[in-house]
Scaffold this motif. Sequence first.
Motif, mmCIF file in Angstrom:
data_model
loop_
_atom_site.group_PDB
_atom_site.id
_atom_site.type_symbol
_atom_site.label_atom_id
_atom_site.label_comp_id
_atom_site.label_asym_id
_atom_site.label_seq_id
_atom_site.Cartn_x
_atom_site.Cartn_y
_atom_site.Cartn_z
ATOM 1 N N LYS A 134 48.658 61.227 23.850
ATOM 2 C CA LYS A 134 48.465 62.563 23.286
ATOM 3 C C LYS A 134 49.297 62.704 22.028
ATOM 4 O O LYS A 134 50.493 62.410 22.022
ATOM 5 C CB LYS A 134 48.865 63.647 24.294
ATOM 6 N N ARG A 135 48.629 63.137 20.976
ATOM 7 C CA ARG A 135 49.294 63.398 19.701
ATOM 8 C C ARG A 135 49.088 64.860 19.328
ATOM 9 O O ARG A 135 48.041 65.444 19.585
ATOM 10 C CB ARG A 135 48.733 62.513 18.592
ATOM 11 N N THR B 275 44.401 62.435 23.585
ATOM 12 C CA THR B 275 43.965 61.784 22.353
ATOM 13 C C THR B 275 43.286 60.459 22.661
ATOM 14 O O THR B 275 42.347 60.039 21.967
ATOM 15 C CB THR B 275 45.175 61.556 21.423
#
Length: 361
Positions: free
Chosen positions: A9-10, A54
């Motif tokens: 996850k970004r 992401t």
Amino acid sequence: MIELVNVSKRFGDTAVLGGVTGRIERGEIFAIMGPSGVGKSTLLRLIGLLDTPTGGEIRIGGTDIHAKNGQSLRIRRMMGMVFQKPAVFNSTVSENIAVGLRFRGASEAVIRKKTEDALEVVGLSGYGERRARTLSGGEMQRVALARAMVIEPEILLMDEPTANLDPVSVEMIEELARRINRDLGTTIVLSTHDMYQGQRLAHRISVLMNGGFAQVGTPREVFTLPASRDVARFIGIENIIRGVVTAGGNGTSAIDVGGTLVRARSPFGEGEAVCLCIRSEDMRIVPAVGGKAVLSGNSLPGTVASIVPRGPFSKVTVDCGFLLSSVLSWKAVDALGIREGSRVVVSFAAESVHVVRAAQG
């Protein structure tokens, strides 16, 4: 039941999770622990379908929950969630608890019965007509837990649910979590920064660091056999010392720490750089004059560098060429007659030293 496959996850240019892989079994209490800001809450939100990863996959019962396969509503209905800050609507306690049941089209008779039962379970019988926002923080968190529990979820996500509560409320919420897991077989995924809470509640603990799980195991495994120096520091081992294995055999090694040899149980070969992890409670300190080490394995002379109060105990740090800290009661410090500058002997068994490979660089 819940599979995490290389989940990332970004947020913009910031990577919060960078490849989380693991499995949470049906019916277990699984604690996610780690320093602040490592992504514990983010991971729970991804599992709870409140955000999307992401990269990677999160599977529940073999189904990728973020795939566009029309399964999101069914999967979401399998889950309940309790947040760190109690979230209650500006209505009565009963109406707060009944929200999920109303969304599911339950009859008024069913809603009334299940709401009353839930109030009794969380210790709030008679509170049904009170305004939820007039309750204390601990009471509001119990309302939030009752609201999650009343829909009988297969999975209950708890995001640091006791972080802002007093000790009595913490104990009550923890007992409710154990009861839900035991009586209903609910799978509970709990994020917490409270190491003792993880030990009290969880069947297994994961340590989230550097974007992934640094270690997953039972509380005993994680807290006695940390997988790395970083995990050892996080779980509170104060004595972490770098050294080099100089000799080994039959599982016991001699490790050179700045010219001092320390005996330890170690699987590593000669010449390998390692870190020695020694819990303060596994060490004994006696005065050097007439003092004899009681534990076999290691007896290191040194000078008391500091004595720092720690509640009813004192943290005694000794310079043995490298610093070692132990925790003694005030009475023990007085009885031993040790002060800063005192010559002492620090002793500990080879079996009490946990050895991990030193990080490169």
